[in-house]
Design a protein around this motif. Structure first.
Motif, short mmCIF file in Angstrom:
data_model
loop_
_atom_site.label_atom_id
_atom_site.label_comp_id
_atom_site.label_asym_id
_atom_site.label_seq_id
_atom_site.Cartn_x
_atom_site.Cartn_y
_atom_site.Cartn_z
N LEU A 33 0.85 -1.19 0.00
CA LEU A 33 0.00 0.00 0.00
C LEU A 33 0.88 1.24 0.00
O LEU A 33 1.77 1.37 0.84
N SER A 54 0.62 5.24 0.45
CA SER A 54 -0.31 6.24 0.98
C SER A 54 0.38 7.61 1.04
O SER A 54 1.48 7.74 1.58
N THR A 74 -5.01 0.67 5.77
CA THR A 74 -4.04 -0.38 6.13
C THR A 74 -4.73 -1.50 6.90
O THR A 74 -4.50 -2.68 6.64
N LEU A 80 3.82 -1.17 3.87
CA LEU A 80 3.24 0.16 3.77
C LEU A 80 4.32 1.16 3.38
O LEU A 80 5.40 1.18 3.99
N VAL A 131 7.53 -0.74 7.09
CA VAL A 131 7.05 0.59 6.73
C VAL A 131 8.22 1.37 6.13
O VAL A 131 9.30 1.43 6.73
#
Length: 237
Positions: free
Chosen positions: A6, A8, A44, A52, A109
């Motif tokens: 993902l 973002s 998430t 992420l 992350v």
């Protein structure tokens, strides 16, 4: 194993000094909604990605975001706060809070600093930077809710670019439509992946106009779930 990632975007919202963005109840479907200021955190939880990637500029609200997520190193946060104010955040400042967030979420992350997309050179640089944080074969979702108003347009181009050049599969583009919040206080979550399918149709039509080859249409029809029409097109070849 296919990795689901993902991406973002994080902006400069200051609607609320404590949370940055206005807190909203994002409704994904009949069985899932979350009340959060940062749409990417609800997304998430909804998607459960393997990774992420947070994307923002040197002036994005990294300080408010990470403080909201529970960053507990006061000195580091004060340093980050001053850098955000000056628009001078660098990658090293984001390392500690991103590692804390990764531990909290249980997934890797990454933080990606991008320019402001003020001209063609910066826009091209953003595409290059995004390509550098994905791997061929990944499944990719993009969250374009926060950030500058022109970034969703760039994200659409990026989705196309990454699928064609970086070899990823773009699953969906998500947008938490705060301006469409209902009288009951629920904010709808829009899925914009259909725009990518429209671009594929534009390509198919351009190919047909150039070569007269209607063989470009059956794959698009099949992708849109129109197998019956696809078979009819084949029958006329």
């Amino acid at each position: 194993m296919t990795i689901n990632t993902l991406i973002s975007f994080l902006g400069k919202g200051k609607a609320d000094p404590q949370t940055g963005y206005r807190t909203a109840t994002y409704r994904f479907d009949a069985g899932f909604s979350r009340r959060v200021p940062f749409f990417g955190m609800a997304l998430t939880e909804y998607l459960q990605p393997d990774r992420l990637v947070l994307v923002g500029t040197a002036g994005s609200m990294w300080d408010v975001f990470f403080e909201r997520q529970g960053a507990d190193d006061d000195d580091a946060m004060l340093h980050l706060m001053a850098a955000v104010e000056a628009g001078q955040v660098d990658q090293e400042m984001l390392d500690l809070p991103r590692l804390e967030l990764a531990q909290q979420l249980g997934i890797p992350v990454d933080c990606l600093l991008i320019p402001y997309a003020r001209d063609a050179a910066e826009q091209a640089e953003i595409l290059h930077l995004l390509a550098g944080v994905v791997q061929p074969g990944e499944n990719l979702s993009l969250d374009v809710t926060h950030g500058f108003r022109h970034l969703p347009m760039l994200a659409l181009v990026a989705a196309r670019y990454l699928s064609r050049v970086a070899g990823v599969k773009v699953e969906e583009l998500y947008y938490g439509a705060l301006e469409m919040t209902t009288p009951e206080g629920e904010t709808p979550v829009l899925r914009l992946g259909g725009l990518l399918a429209m671009l594929d149709w534009v390509d198919a039509l351009a190919t047909y106009d150039k070569d007269g080859d209607n063989g470009v249409f059956p794959p698009r029809l099949a992708a849109d779930g129109m197998d019956t029409v696809k078979d009819e097109v084949k029958g006329r070849d």
